[in-house]
Design an enzyme around this catalytic site. Structure first.
Site, short mmCIF file in Angstrom:
data_model
loop_
_atom_site.label_atom_id
_atom_site.label_comp_id
_atom_site.label_asym_id
_atom_site.label_seq_id
_atom_site.Cartn_x
_atom_site.Cartn_y
_atom_site.Cartn_z
N GLU A 3 83.13 -20.26 -6.10
CA GLU A 3 83.23 -18.94 -6.71
C GLU A 3 83.45 -19.09 -8.21
O GLU A 3 84.56 -19.37 -8.66
CB GLU A 3 84.35 -18.11 -6.07
CG GLU A 3 85.60 -18.89 -5.67
CD GLU A 3 86.84 -18.02 -5.59
OE1 GLU A 3 86.72 -16.84 -5.26
OE2 GLU A 3 87.93 -18.52 -5.90
N SER A 39 80.47 -11.73 -6.85
CA SER A 39 79.67 -10.50 -6.93
C SER A 39 78.40 -10.60 -6.08
O SER A 39 77.30 -10.31 -6.55
CB SER A 39 79.33 -10.17 -8.39
OG SER A 39 80.51 -9.90 -9.13
N ASN A 42 85.79 -10.97 2.41
CA ASN A 42 87.19 -11.01 1.97
C ASN A 42 87.58 -9.60 1.55
O ASN A 42 87.17 -9.13 0.49
CB ASN A 42 87.32 -12.00 0.80
CG ASN A 42 88.73 -12.03 0.23
OD1 ASN A 42 89.67 -11.50 0.83
ND2 ASN A 42 88.88 -12.63 -0.94
N TRP A 43 88.36 -8.95 2.40
CA TRP A 43 88.70 -7.55 2.14
C TRP A 43 89.80 -7.38 1.09
O TRP A 43 90.12 -6.26 0.69
CB TRP A 43 89.13 -6.86 3.44
CG TRP A 43 88.04 -6.75 4.46
CD1 TRP A 43 86.73 -7.14 4.31
CD2 TRP A 43 88.14 -6.20 5.77
NE1 TRP A 43 86.03 -6.88 5.46
CE2 TRP A 43 86.87 -6.30 6.38
CE3 TRP A 43 89.19 -5.63 6.50
CZ2 TRP A 43 86.61 -5.86 7.68
CZ3 TRP A 43 88.93 -5.19 7.80
CH2 TRP A 43 87.66 -5.30 8.38
N LYS A 44 90.41 -8.49 0.70
CA LYS A 44 91.48 -8.46 -0.32
C LYS A 44 92.54 -7.42 0.07
O LYS A 44 92.83 -7.27 1.25
CB LYS A 44 90.87 -8.24 -1.71
CG LYS A 44 89.80 -9.29 -2.02
CD LYS A 44 89.33 -9.29 -3.45
CE LYS A 44 88.26 -10.36 -3.64
NZ LYS A 44 87.80 -10.44 -5.02
N GLY A 78 83.79 -7.13 -2.76
CA GLY A 78 83.60 -5.68 -2.72
C GLY A 78 82.57 -5.18 -1.73
O GLY A 78 82.78 -4.18 -1.03
N HIS A 128 91.93 -19.18 -3.22
CA HIS A 128 91.08 -18.20 -3.91
C HIS A 128 91.52 -18.10 -5.37
O HIS A 128 92.71 -18.23 -5.67
CB HIS A 128 91.20 -16.83 -3.22
CG HIS A 128 90.18 -15.85 -3.69
ND1 HIS A 128 90.31 -15.16 -4.88
CD2 HIS A 128 88.98 -15.45 -3.16
CE1 HIS A 128 89.25 -14.37 -5.04
NE2 HIS A 128 88.44 -14.54 -4.01
#
EC number: 5.3.1.1
Length: 248
Positions: free
Chosen positions: A166, A212, A9-11, A234, A94
């Site tokens: 999550e 994370s 997920n590149w956000k 990330g 999300h």
């Protein structure tokens, strides 16, 4: 046997050129992956990324969408627009969408149904806050989410949903649920799905861990019986790191 699925997920990162550069770096590194590989860029990068991964084993997902077909919803994207681009997956619910954009379980349910109506596979997110984890209500909170978000689906649809667990307290904080904690909660989610749709469906549903996820934590997580993959934040922004996770 469930095929593991690891999604990045590149956000809100990367321009079109940067996104294409990242997938070009990624392609040779993940070509022999034993899991399904998905990247989820921003809306503006979807088309370019989809073209860049053509003929490879990398699939493409959107980070969100509206549930309506069309209309006066300024700034939104309709499911049929994603379908027309042959997008494979769409992230729904999300925690950042729920927290910053007031997304509700009712909205998520409409989006899940809209995804299936347009040949998109939903990656449905659920999870608890630190306060909820500490006061022992994790399973109650998640059960309420799962029950509402999957309401009204057929068994055939339910078994195709990818669920991403999550823990909100572990997103972007550097804190990670231990692999035992993650597996325990994911097993509980599978039991919730079984309660709604039967054990056969629950055994087919793929449930990811997201919170994370790092190259040095993935192997231990993937060794657990109920964890079927990861939704990576990330670490998916660097080709070498994401490839290391994919090739766990």
């Amino acid at each position: 046997m469930r095929t593991p699925i690891i999604a990045g997920n590149w956000k809100m990162h990367y321009t079109i050129d940067e996104a294409v550069k990242l997938v070009e770096e990624l392609k040779p590194l993940v070509k022999d992956a034993k899991c399904e590989v998905v990247v989820c860029p921003t809306f503006v990068c979807l088309d370019a990324v989809k073209k860049a991964v053509e003929g490879t084993n990398i699939k493409v997902g959107a980070q969100n969408m509206h549930f309506e077909e069309k209309g006066a919803f300024t700034g939104e994207i309709a499911p049929r627009m994603l379908e027309a681009m042959n997008i494979d997956y769409v992230i729904i619910g999300h925690s950042e969408r729920r927290e910053y954009f007031n997304e509700t379980d009712e909205t998520c349910n409409k989006k899940v149904k809209a995804a299936f109506a347009h040949n998109l596979t939903p990656i449905l997110c659920c999870g608890e806050t630190l306060e909820q984890r500490e006061n022992g209500t994790t399973n109650d909170v998640i059960k309420a989410q799962i029950t509402a978000d999957l309401e009204g689906l057929t068994k055939e649809q339910a078994e195709k949903v990818v669920i991403a667990y999550e823990p909100i307290w572990a997103i972007g904080t550097g804190k990670t649920a231990t692999s035992d904690q993650a597996n325990e909660t994911i097993a509980a989610i599978r039991a919730m799905v079984a309660e709604m749709f039967g054990q056969e469906v629950a055994d087919k549903v793929r449930i990811q861990y997201g919170g994370s996820v790092k190259p040095n934590t993935i192997a231990e997580q993937m060794a657990k019986s109920d964890i079927d993959g990861a939704l990576v934040g990330g670490a998916s922004l660097v080709a070498a790191d994401f490839a290391q996770i994919v090739n766990y």
